[in-house]
Design an enzyme around this catalytic site. Sequence first.
Site, mmCIF file in Angstrom:
data_model
loop_
_atom_site.group_PDB
_atom_site.id
_atom_site.type_symbol
_atom_site.label_atom_id
_atom_site.label_comp_id
_atom_site.label_asym_id
_atom_site.label_seq_id
_atom_site.Cartn_x
_atom_site.Cartn_y
_atom_site.Cartn_z
ATOM 1 N N ASN A 9 0.891 -1.116 -0.126
ATOM 2 C CA ASN A 9 -0.089 -0.124 0.100
ATOM 3 C C ASN A 9 0.953 1.237 0.024
ATOM 4 O OD1 ASN A 9 -1.967 2.033 0.468
ATOM 5 N ND2 ASN A 9 -2.483 1.339 2.487
ATOM 6 N N LYS A 11 0.169 4.386 -0.461
ATOM 7 C CA LYS A 11 -0.537 5.513 0.041
ATOM 8 C C LYS A 11 -0.261 6.810 -0.882
ATOM 9 C CE LYS A 11 -0.495 3.575 4.336
ATOM 10 N NZ LYS A 11 -0.419 3.481 6.043
ATOM 11 N N HIS A 98 -9.820 1.180 4.518
ATOM 12 C CA HIS A 98 -8.530 1.466 5.152
ATOM 13 C C HIS A 98 -8.967 2.680 6.135
ATOM 14 C CE1 HIS A 98 -4.703 2.734 6.073
ATOM 15 N NE2 HIS A 98 -4.121 1.548 5.472
ATOM 16 N N GLU A 100 -7.333 5.030 7.465
ATOM 17 C CA GLU A 100 -7.184 6.267 7.003
ATOM 18 C C GLU A 100 -8.242 6.970 6.345
ATOM 19 O OE1 GLU A 100 -3.148 5.858 5.164
ATOM 20 O OE2 GLU A 100 -2.582 5.276 7.156
ATOM 21 N N GLU A 167 -5.984 -4.990 10.452
ATOM 22 C CA GLU A 167 -4.956 -3.954 10.841
ATOM 23 C C GLU A 167 -5.590 -3.056 11.891
ATOM 24 O OE1 GLU A 167 -2.720 -2.581 7.105
ATOM 25 O OE2 GLU A 167 -4.657 -1.454 6.854
ATOM 26 N N GLY A 173 1.615 2.483 11.003
ATOM 27 C CA GLY A 173 2.798 3.729 10.734
ATOM 28 C C GLY A 173 3.210 3.906 12.028
ATOM 29 N N SER A 211 2.640 -1.657 10.334
ATOM 30 C CA SER A 211 4.136 -1.729 10.946
ATOM 31 C C SER A 211 4.780 -3.075 10.474
ATOM 32 C CB SER A 211 4.169 -1.138 12.336
ATOM 33 O OG SER A 211 3.814 -0.048 12.503
#
Length: 247
Positions: A9, A11, A98, A100, A167, A173, A211
Amino acid sequence: MNNRIYIANWKMNITSKEAKSFFEKFLVLYKSSANKEVVFCPSFTTLVSSVQSKLLNNSDKIYIGSQNVSNKKLGAHTGEISVGMLKEIGVEYCIVGHSERRSVYFESNEMVNNKIKLLIEDKITPILCVGETLEEREDGKSDQIVLEQLSSCLKDICPFKVVIAYEPIWAIGTGKNAIVEDISHMNTIIKNHMNKLGYIDKQFYILYGGSVNINNLSIIDKASFLNGFLIGGASLEPESFWGIIKK
Ligand code: PGA
């Protein structure tokens, strides 16, 4: 046993020019393996050149995915990209839900459900992200949140091939990872729920994301029912992403 899937991914990183050089390096390292699929999810503007790089090099078991798609089929939706547009350029996977997008762009389970319905109509495989916040985890609500996300996002859809990426939001992250027992627990919850929704084991893949890197991979890999990884930061360099796939 299901194949293993490794999803990059990217991003909002890696321009078309940078992707070209990424693929040149990556494809020198890459050796396809019968039971491993690799999916790259670049930004919208990098999708076309990524598909071209893949086709030019006839890269076996490599697929291109989108990071997002509109929940509307077509029409007056300024700034949106439809499933049909992704299909036209050769996209085969698409990330939906996702964290985000859920937290910053208010993507709801209902929107994700619409996106999945449109994706499967056009035979693009959805990569459905689920996961709890740190607060929800501390309140003991992780299982409930993930089950709710699965049920709502897959509502009124007949079983089809789907990738579920667990996730935990607090691990994305941040350099923090869930411990392997917790991942195994959640994977078991997900597997049982998917079976209850009518999915047979071959129809769904359970991935872990948050991560993941070359150093923690071997430990996380011990989790039960794990079919691969969704990788952000560690997928931005060809050597680092290949290192993870190879391992
Ligand atoms: P990360 O991202 O590997 O950088 O934590 C994972 C993701 O957001 O999918």
